[in-house]
Design a protein around this motif. Structure first.
Motif, PDB file in Angstrom:
ATOM      1  N   GLU A   1      53.744  24.740  42.313  1.00 36.90           N
ATOM      2  CA  GLU A   1      53.959  23.353  42.676  1.00 36.90           C
ATOM      3  C   GLU A   1      52.923  22.911  43.708  1.00 36.90           C
ATOM      4  O   GLU A   1      52.380  21.806  43.636  1.00 36.90           O
ATOM      5  CB  GLU A   1      55.383  23.208  43.246  1.00 36.90           C
ATOM      6  N   GLY A   2      52.640  23.784  44.680  1.00 38.93           N
ATOM      7  CA  GLY A   2      51.670  23.474  45.731  1.00 38.93           C
ATOM      8  C   GLY A   2      50.289  23.178  45.185  1.00 38.93           C
ATOM      9  O   GLY A   2      49.557  22.335  45.734  1.00 38.93           O
TER      10      GLY A   2
ATOM     11  N   ILE B   1      46.371  15.346  46.212  1.00 39.52           N
ATOM     12  CA  ILE B   1      46.027  14.756  47.516  1.00 39.52           C
ATOM     13  C   ILE B   1      44.514  14.821  47.734  1.00 39.52           C
ATOM     14  O   ILE B   1      43.890  13.859  48.213  1.00 39.52           O
ATOM     15  CB  ILE B   1      46.775  15.495  48.654  1.00 39.52           C
TER      16      ILE B   1
ATOM     17  N   LYS C   1      41.745  22.061  53.552  1.00 35.84           N
ATOM     18  CA  LYS C   1      42.542  23.184  54.055  1.00 35.84           C
ATOM     19  C   LYS C   1      43.818  23.355  53.218  1.00 35.84           C
ATOM     20  O   LYS C   1      44.205  24.474  52.859  1.00 35.84           O
ATOM     21  CB  LYS C   1      42.890  22.926  55.518  1.00 35.84           C
ATOM     22  N   LEU C   2      44.446  22.236  52.935  1.00 38.21           N
ATOM     23  CA  LEU C   2      45.672  22.233  52.122  1.00 38.21           C
ATOM     24  C   LEU C   2      45.398  22.883  50.771  1.00 38.21           C
ATOM     25  O   LEU C   2      46.160  23.732  50.289  1.00 38.21           O
ATOM     26  CB  LEU C   2      46.103  20.776  51.918  1.00 38.21           C
TER      27      LEU C   2
ATOM     28  N   GLU D   1      55.219  15.538  57.772  1.00 43.66           N
ATOM     29  CA  GLU D   1      54.282  15.560  58.914  1.00 43.66           C
ATOM     30  C   GLU D   1      53.782  14.170  59.252  1.00 43.66           C
ATOM     31  O   GLU D   1      52.709  14.032  59.852  1.00 43.66           O
ATOM     32  CB  GLU D   1      53.083  16.447  58.570  1.00 43.66           C
TER      33      GLU D   1
ATOM     34  N   VAL E   1      50.277  19.527  43.934  1.00 45.41           N
ATOM     35  CA  VAL E   1      50.347  18.563  45.042  1.00 45.41           C
ATOM     36  C   VAL E   1      49.039  18.536  45.826  1.00 45.41           C
ATOM     37  O   VAL E   1      48.477  17.467  46.085  1.00 45.41           O
ATOM     38  CB  VAL E   1      51.536  18.899  45.973  1.00 45.41           C
TER      39      VAL E   1
ATOM     40  N   VAL F   1      54.427  17.991  53.359  1.00 44.43           N
ATOM     41  CA  VAL F   1      53.288  17.182  53.780  1.00 44.43           C
ATOM     42  C   VAL F   1      53.766  15.816  54.284  1.00 44.43           C
ATOM     43  O   VAL F   1      53.309  15.333  55.326  1.00 44.43           O
ATOM     44  CB  VAL F   1      52.279  17.026  52.610  1.00 44.43           C
TER      45      VAL F   1
ATOM     46  N   ILE G   1      45.828  17.982  62.744  1.00 47.78           N
ATOM     47  CA  ILE G   1      46.826  17.945  61.674  1.00 47.78           C
ATOM     48  C   ILE G   1      46.996  19.348  61.119  1.00 47.78           C
ATOM     49  O   ILE G   1      46.067  19.911  60.519  1.00 47.78           O
ATOM     50  CB  ILE G   1      46.399  16.982  60.538  1.00 47.78           C
ATOM     51  N   ALA G   2      48.168  19.923  61.336  1.00 46.57           N
ATOM     52  CA  ALA G   2      48.409  21.297  60.903  1.00 46.57           C
ATOM     53  C   ALA G   2      48.801  21.319  59.428  1.00 46.57           C
ATOM     54  O   ALA G   2      49.476  20.410  58.933  1.00 46.57           O
ATOM     55  CB  ALA G   2      49.503  21.915  61.751  1.00 46.57           C
ATOM     56  N   VAL G   3      48.364  22.357  58.724  1.00 48.61           N
ATOM     57  CA  VAL G   3      48.792  22.559  57.346  1.00 48.61           C
ATOM     58  C   VAL G   3      50.190  23.176  57.384  1.00 48.61           C
ATOM     59  O   VAL G   3      50.422  24.145  58.098  1.00 48.61           O
ATOM     60  CB  VAL G   3      47.801  23.489  56.617  1.00 48.61           C
ATOM     61  N   PRO G   4      51.160  22.587  56.637  1.00 49.02           N
ATOM     62  CA  PRO G   4      52.519  23.151  56.672  1.00 49.02           C
ATOM     63  C   PRO G   4      52.525  24.602  56.167  1.00 49.02           C
ATOM     64  O   PRO G   4      51.813  24.944  55.226  1.00 49.02           O
ATOM     65  CB  PRO G   4      53.324  22.242  55.738  1.00 49.02           C
ATOM     66  N   ALA G   5      53.330  25.434  56.817  1.00 52.55           N
ATOM     67  CA  ALA G   5      53.374  26.855  56.461  1.00 52.55           C
ATOM     68  C   ALA G   5      54.453  27.108  55.412  1.00 52.55           C
ATOM     69  O   ALA G   5      55.535  26.510  55.473  1.00 52.55           O
ATOM     70  CB  ALA G   5      53.639  27.685  57.714  1.00 52.55           C
ATOM     71  N   ASP G   6      54.147  27.984  54.453  1.00 52.66           N
ATOM     72  CA  ASP G   6      55.156  28.456  53.481  1.00 52.66           C
ATOM     73  C   ASP G   6      55.938  27.346  52.798  1.00 52.66           C
ATOM     74  O   ASP G   6      57.170  27.302  52.876  1.00 52.66           O
ATOM     75  CB  ASP G   6      56.183  29.361  54.196  1.00 52.66           C
ATOM     76  N   SER G   7      55.267  26.447  52.134  1.00 55.09           N
ATOM     77  CA  SER G   7      55.988  25.341  51.513  1.00 55.09           C
ATOM     78  C   SER G   7      55.552  25.135  50.070  1.00 55.09           C
ATOM     79  O   SER G   7      55.473  24.001  49.582  1.00 55.09           O
ATOM     80  CB  SER G   7      55.776  24.037  52.294  1.00 55.09           C
ATOM     81  N   GLY G   8      55.249  26.234  49.386  1.00 56.04           N
ATOM     82  CA  GLY G   8      54.732  26.149  48.024  1.00 56.04           C
ATOM     83  C   GLY G   8      55.664  25.439  47.052  1.00 56.04           C
ATOM     84  O   GLY G   8      55.219  24.754  46.143  1.00 56.04           O
TER      85      GLY G   8
ATOM     86  N   TYR H   1      47.073  26.324  49.157  1.00 57.78           N
ATOM     87  CA  TYR H   1      48.122  26.149  48.158  1.00 57.78           C
ATOM     88  C   TYR H   1      47.643  26.074  46.720  1.00 57.78           C
ATOM     89  O   TYR H   1      48.456  25.882  45.816  1.00 57.78           O
ATOM     90  CB  TYR H   1      48.944  24.902  48.487  1.00 57.78           C
TER      91      TYR H   1
ATOM     92  N   LEU I   1      55.786  21.345  48.598  1.00 56.58           N
ATOM     93  CA  LEU I   1      54.660  21.003  49.465  1.00 56.58           C
ATOM     94  C   LEU I   1      54.627  19.513  49.754  1.00 56.58           C
ATOM     95  O   LEU I   1      54.339  19.102  50.878  1.00 56.58           O
ATOM     96  CB  LEU I   1      53.336  21.445  48.814  1.00 56.58           C
ATOM     97  N   LEU I   2      54.934  18.707  48.731  1.00 56.99           N
ATOM     98  CA  LEU I   2      54.887  17.261  48.931  1.00 56.99           C
ATOM     99  C   LEU I   2      55.843  16.848  50.046  1.00 56.99           C
ATOM    100  O   LEU I   2      55.472  16.092  50.956  1.00 56.99           O
ATOM    101  CB  LEU I   2      55.246  16.537  47.629  1.00 56.99           C
TER     102      LEU I   2
ATOM    103  N   VAL J   1      49.455  28.377  44.403  1.00 55.74           N
ATOM    104  CA  VAL J   1      50.906  28.294  44.319  1.00 55.74           C
ATOM    105  C   VAL J   1      51.244  27.211  43.291  1.00 55.74           C
ATOM    106  O   VAL J   1      50.619  26.147  43.288  1.00 55.74           O
ATOM    107  CB  VAL J   1      51.511  27.926  45.688  1.00 55.74           C
TER     108      VAL J   1
ATOM    109  N   PHE K   1      41.237  18.062  56.190  1.00 57.19           N
ATOM    110  CA  PHE K   1      42.661  18.382  56.053  1.00 57.19           C
ATOM    111  C   PHE K   1      43.068  18.683  54.602  1.00 57.19           C
ATOM    112  O   PHE K   1      43.582  19.779  54.333  1.00 57.19           O
ATOM    113  CB  PHE K   1      43.538  17.273  56.658  1.00 57.19           C
TER     114      PHE K   1
END
Lengths: 210, 210, 210, 210
Positions: free
Chosen positions: C116-117, C124, C106-107, D52, C120, D49, D35-42, C111, D45-46, C114, C103
């Motif tokens: 800020e991404g 993690i 993948k994150l 979820e 983070v 994440v 566990i899906a990776v959140p989309a478009d959250s640059g 990201y 992101l924290l 990006v 997980f």
């Protein structure tokens, strides 16, 4: 040379079993990935979950079938004294088909209720099972013909296993034909084939063991 | 100290094999996840399923290749008396490439019919196979050079395995070059390499065993 | 009672190893599923594939890290005479973190570029590795303290393994701090930690074995 | 006939364990795929994440539950002298439910915060765990009744294992009922059941071993 040449054979048998068990275990566990979570159904999730019954049916039938194939494979390799190069390749061919099963399962789950799609997906499903069963039978018959079976296995046990494996092939042929007209009946039929195959094996053995 | 120092070595060999068998078995079984179910094709599902032939071809070629690599790995480790730290790391490098195979397989399935994409995906596919084969050869040659091979393995058996592994590398180089002009021919070539590699091994061994 | 009480212990050790090897092997092989095939890039597939470098970097770093954790786990369990109930649970906690690794990988792949991404996801990622390393160390130190180590393992071998495991924790702390400012440098740092951890182990052992 | 009839039994026990360990290890490792990776959250992101959290909770609860089931399974098969055909099938039924667990876990992660969906997904989750626990208990009770337990296992050890397995069933029933009103409390309850089940087992055994 006795011990020296015996050791690699034994090692090869162990690794053939370990690798096969691995593929069977992974294929059977990957089936669950084919069940999709219904999207956007918070207000009637129960209905949406129940509406996915073809996914559960496919999971159940494929699990029972792979489980049955694994039991048959266990029975075959239990009786083996050693493996040779051709048996290893035949076994690889069997694993090729076993690890393919999640795909027709997914296909069935998606299309079993669609008219033309139901017929096509059920037929592909059945042909996959027929091929896998055929390959187990071929592996076993090859082992018997080439004298790879342990000498302490009684002749009637060898014959019994042969007789267990063969009728499944006929049953699949009948079910595949049935599926061209009644797809869902064929899927239930595949389940029955697997359950019947799984069931009496051990009970017979137990009665004998008492 | 004999038994004491022997035990961990044996244990390490067993776990190296178990871990490697696991990775091979999982990589080979994950290939099926790369085959996508056609969307919205209820009225011509058969056509839609057949239209996905690159996925099945990729599944078949990658399965045969991983199967062949596993057979080669089995042959190599069968001959090992013990493993050392470097061999464990070389083996890890091999597993890195083997478990990567599902990605170029998916790439191939998607792009094999697109002009430029066909060339690129076929080349990446071939380079992955070449690297994996190279690493099996390196693992084996390292084991021979460092004297990790069992003393009861005859010299000509050692040479035979070396001679089995080497030509595959040349064949992959030829196929990768071919794939720059005829991508699909190269994919069929990769299948042939795997099938040829898989085939005569056991037959030779059996003839000798008779 | 000797043989009777010894057997289950041995069996438990074997199954702990088999189950752990399974989880390590599956987690390491699932990493490839996180690499997405680029969509609609037939005319510049090579560019699109190369543009996904964070996925390959993540694959490489996580593979090396799980590989290193597996090697450490092998070293620890090689030295065990037996396991007790608490060690089995600590091991389960370690596997919880190891099987979570796909997980954050993948994150990171999604990201890392990006702004800020990147910070983070790198943090993690590093915390996950730090936790896994910490748990391997805890499993080992617990085994030493409770006298679960084989009596034929020399004291300096026990100390050497302890000294191998500890500095990794410090290195991860430094890299996590670094990643708050330079995310990609930290990811390269995680790779270095894994490679350094993997490398000298066996060489030292080999030199001693000569 | 002694040695001859003993060998296949032992082999079958070994393969039953290997196959079961494989399915447990794969099911527990596949959980992470849910566990899906959140989309478009640059840019946050924290936050994305952390948002979820039901996915992580589900991962944790299902991991602990499968881990507990695996421990129970280990305890049961540790005590077995041999397996018979019915036990193999009951075990297959247990594995059917264990390898299904990733699906209700995903369902829970998606719907636990939705009003009606929370109740439905929590209930399905709990029923799956109840069924799996019930099947472990059935496998164990069947083994005891049929005399498949090793003769060197003391009667009070047999009774202790029976007493360990039974209360879990009651706890699940209570939690399922609770979940109809407070879904998230029930999920925390499932975690507690797993943790309580996992915890004292080994400690008791260790105290006895001192």
């Amino acid at each position: 040379m006795e011990a020296g040449s015996e050791r690699p054979r034994t090692l090869r048998t162990v690794r053939l079993e370990a690798f096969s068990d691995g593929v069977f275990a992974i294929a059977i566990t990957l089936l669950v990935l084919e069940i999709a979570v219904p999207a956007d159904s918070g207000d009637d999730l129960l209905g949406a979950v129940l509406d996915e019954w073809p996914s559960y049916l496919g999971y159940l039938v494929s699990f029972a079938t792979i489980g049955g194939l694994w039991l048959a494979h266990t029975a075959v390799t239990d009786y083996l004294d050693r493996v040779d190069g051709i048996l290893v390749r035949l076994n690889l061919l069997l694993l090729l088909v076993v690890s393919f099963i999640p795909f027709p399962t997914k296909l069935l789950a998606e299309y079993t209720r669609v008219d033309e799609g139901g017929r096509v997906s059920t037929t592909i499903y059945g042909i996959t099972f027929l091929t896998a069963s055929l390959l187990v039978t071929i592996v076993w018959r090859y082992a018997v013909r080439e004298g790879l079976v342990r000498s302490d296995v009684a002749d009637h046990d060898v014959r019994r296993l042969t007789h267990r494996l063969t009728p499944t092939l006929g049953a699949y042929l009948v079910m595949i034909a049935l599926g061209l007209f009644f797809p869902i009946a064929a899927v239930v039929g595949y389940l029955l084939v697997a359950v019947v195959f799984i069931t009496p094996f051990g009970i017979l053995r137990r009665r004998k063991g008492d």
